[in-house]
Design an enzyme around this catalytic site. Structure first.
Site, PDB file in Angstrom:
ATOM      1  CG  PHE A   1      -2.717   4.069  -0.557  1.00  0.00           C
ATOM      2  CD1 PHE A   1      -1.685   3.771   0.321  1.00  0.00           C
ATOM      3  CD2 PHE A   1      -3.104   5.396  -0.670  1.00  0.00           C
ATOM      4  CE1 PHE A   1      -1.073   4.757   1.081  1.00  0.00           C
ATOM      5  CE2 PHE A   1      -2.496   6.404   0.073  1.00  0.00           C
ATOM      6  CZ  PHE A   1      -1.487   6.072   0.952  1.00  0.00           C
ATOM      7  CB  CYS A   2      -3.880   2.569   3.465  1.00  0.00           C
ATOM      8  SG  CYS A   2      -4.132   2.713   5.253  1.00  0.00           S
ATOM      9  CB  VAL A   3      -8.146   0.496   4.675  1.00  0.00           C
ATOM     10  CG1 VAL A   3      -9.337  -0.415   4.883  1.00  0.00           C
ATOM     11  CG2 VAL A   3      -7.621   0.974   6.008  1.00  0.00           C
TER      12      VAL A   3
ATOM     13  N   GLY B   1      -5.764  -1.719   0.179  1.00  0.00           N
ATOM     14  CA  GLY B   1      -4.995  -2.917  -0.100  1.00  0.00           C
ATOM     15  C   GLY B   1      -5.537  -4.129   0.640  1.00  0.00           C
TER      16      GLY B   1
ATOM     17  CG  LEU C   1       1.139   1.645  -3.046  1.00  0.00           C
ATOM     18  CD1 LEU C   1       0.952   3.065  -3.582  1.00  0.00           C
ATOM     19  CD2 LEU C   1       2.508   1.104  -3.423  1.00  0.00           C
TER      20      LEU C   1
END
Length: 572
Positions: A301-303, A305, A329
């Site tokens: 998720f975000c960073v 990812g 995501l």
């Protein structure tokens, strides 16, 4: 470059606009170009406005200003629409209505000037952002002497609202941030981050949580979730009814989750390589060992990812393919379009960070939180200045805003590497451009089906930028990539449980090279995208087996109950 005080600029600018004699003296385009302070600032950054365009803007402004002034003299209340001035107090009194209407007119003119600048898009974006910050700060709603709602509250409470407001302001000054919620209403592990589980591994960078099964059988391959290290993990596990973690457990997955350490001085020299090797790769290996599976479902998720994708690319260079699937995501892999955050990243700013942090130190979580709040200043700053300080109101409990205030630090060397190689130089997308943990990084070598999600109104990861990951992953097997677009923003779009039956999402199995073409051919569906993700995970989770009766194994024993110690360490 000369430094400008926004409030002084605005005051000087206002004094010129409200004085029609001064305007008459400066109606010639060349003169206007030389005398407006805003234009002096533009010259400092090498930006100009065409004199003809400026003349047109001035003419339009004077016509609207003249009409507003005439209406004021005949006691005609101006008509305007803005949620900051939605209270009847702004519309029932001519002076306050005029104050709001003239402010909105001036704001439109300032933004029109910013849009008319003849400069590169990067410079224009910085100018627009700076002008918007100035406009937001100078709203009459932000000052007691020009806010009729706050004045009415002061009279009704016989001064008590002002006393409370001052008390709130002094308390926030001690904390070093504006209170957005009643933080005393929440406790990590008690009423947020409550999904049952056990910490089964820890090192200096993270704890690994294994969550307790909620079904009698589970998919053979577990799910490893890697949240952003810029925030606490429990955005994925706020309350039982909106927990992404609990939802995945309910779908029959054995869920492991990385809970990042909140760095203090002992971690001030940690690098990006450390986050990849000691962080993501170690978490993958522990999940493999405990589950006895060579392949696992991987989630970022975000960073998180960006980190886990880098780790998988490094492992691919070693000849390993541990992911049976990859979920990303609101993640950036291609940093060509970083939205409004681009205003904070250029060679000068990155070099300054490197000079102060590259050899060790911490990027304070408080500074990161302030940066993100500035992206939505009216909602996350000035709204609370008005309610908390001017009206003396206490903010209500809200789990999302409690999480938002629970900031994390970042190690300086790691942060500097991240800024330069992603946001500034966009090196991650280029095959073999980077070497991380001794391995060449080529995202195209990750051999796994991919589920990519973007939020349509995301101001941190524009959905088109999230979509760009589909061109980097599985470049020769595009059908293995799936893109889902959800409604709302960076957080609200992700945390959208099916039971709420809120918002909508878009699907299109044909991944066009152009994101807009993908969207034009997409189908909108009501409700949450989570069930689509559940189907994807189920397809790559392997056969159903009996749920484990206890966490960990002989090598990785239970350390403490979830959510663990690391998530409770605060940055301030």
């Amino acid at each position: 470059m000369k430094t400008y005080d926004p409030q002084a600029m605005y005051s000087d600018w206002m004094s010129q606009l409200v004085n029609q004699d001064k305007w008459q003296e400066r109606m010639k385009p060349a003169a206007a170009m030389n005398h407006l302070p805003m234009l002096d600032a533009l010259k400092e950054v090498g930006a100009k406005i065409d004199p003809a365009v400026m003349s047109q803007l001035q003419g339009d402004y004077m016509r609207e200003f003249g009409k507003l002034w005439q209406d004021f003299f005949v006691s005609k209340v101006p008509d305007f629409s803005d949620k900051r001035f939605s209270s009847p107090d702004w519309h029932n009194h001519a002076m306050h209505a005029y104050s709001a209407a003239s402010y909105l007119l001036n704001a439109r003119f300032l933004m029109a000037m910013a849009e008319s600048v003849d400069a590169s898009e990067k410079v224009k974006q910085k100018i627009r952002f700076a002008v918007q910050q100035m406009i937001d700060a100078m709203s009459p709603a932000n000052f007691l002497v020009t806010n009729p709602e706050a004045q009415a509250k002061l009279i009704e409470s016989k001064g008590e609202s002002l006393a409370k407001g001052i008390s709130h302001m002094l308390a926030d000054m001690q904390k070093g941030r504006i209170s957005q919620t009643d933080e005393s209403a929440f406790e990590v592990g008690k009423n947020v981050a409550t999904t049952e589980g056990t910490v089964v591994f820890e090192n200096r960078l993270f704890q690994l949580i294994q969550y307790t099964p909620l079904t009698k059988t589970v998919h053979q391959r577990p799910l490893l979730m890697v949240p952003p290290c810029i925030n606490k993990f429990y955005i994925l596990d706020l309350q039982p009814e909106n927990s992404v973690v609990r939802y995945a457990v309910e779908q029959g997955h054995t869920v492991f989750l990385v809970s990042w350490a909140n760095p203090h001085e002992s971690l001030s020299h940690v690098t990006w390589d450390d986050y990849i090797e000691e962080g993501a790769i170690t978490a993958i290996r522990v999940a493999q060992d405990i589950s006895k599976q060579d392949q696992i479902n991987v989630f970022g998720f975000c960073v998180g990812g960006t980190i886990v994708s880098t780790a998988l690319a490094a492992l691919a260079d070693r000849g390993e393919q541990p992911a049976s699937s990859l979920t990303l995501l609101t993640t950036l892999l291609d940093f060509s379009d970083t939205g409004i955050l681009d205003v904070f990243v250029d060679e000068m700013q990155v070099s300054m960070r490197e000079q102060t942090l590259n050899q060790g130190g911490l990027m304070p979580g408080r500074d990161l939180a302030s940066t993100f709040s500035s992206l939505r200043a009216n909602d996350l700053v000035w709204n609370y200045v008005q309610s908390n300080y001017l009206k003396g109101e206490s903010p209500p409990p809200f789990d999302l805003l409690y999480w938002n205030a629970d900031s994390t630090n970042l190690p300086g060397p790691m942060f500097c590497w991240y800024l330069r190689n992603t946001y500034l130089e966009n090196n991650l997308k280029q095959p073999d451009k980077l070497t991380v943990v001794g391995n060449h990084i080529d995202l195209g070598k990750i051999d796994a089906p991919v589920f990519v999600y973007g939020s349509r109104e995301d101001h941190i990861v524009p959905w088109q930028a999230a979509y760009a990951s589909t061109a980097l992953l599985n470049p020769k097997k595009k059908t293995r990539n799936q893109f889902i677009l959800g409604a709302s923003g960076h957080i609200a779009g992700v945390v959208n449980p099916p039971a709420k039956k809120k918002r909508s999402y878009w699907t299109n199995s044909k991944l066009d090279a152009e994101p807009q073409k993908w969207f034009d051919g997409a189908t909108e569906h009501p409700g949450s995208w989570w069930p689509e993700w559940a189907v994807f995970l189920g397809e790559h989770g392997g056969k159903m087996v009996k749920a484990p009766t206890k966490p960990g194994n002989t090598s990785y024993k239970a350390i403490e109950p979830a959510p663990g110690r690391y998530v409770k360490v605060r940055a301030d």
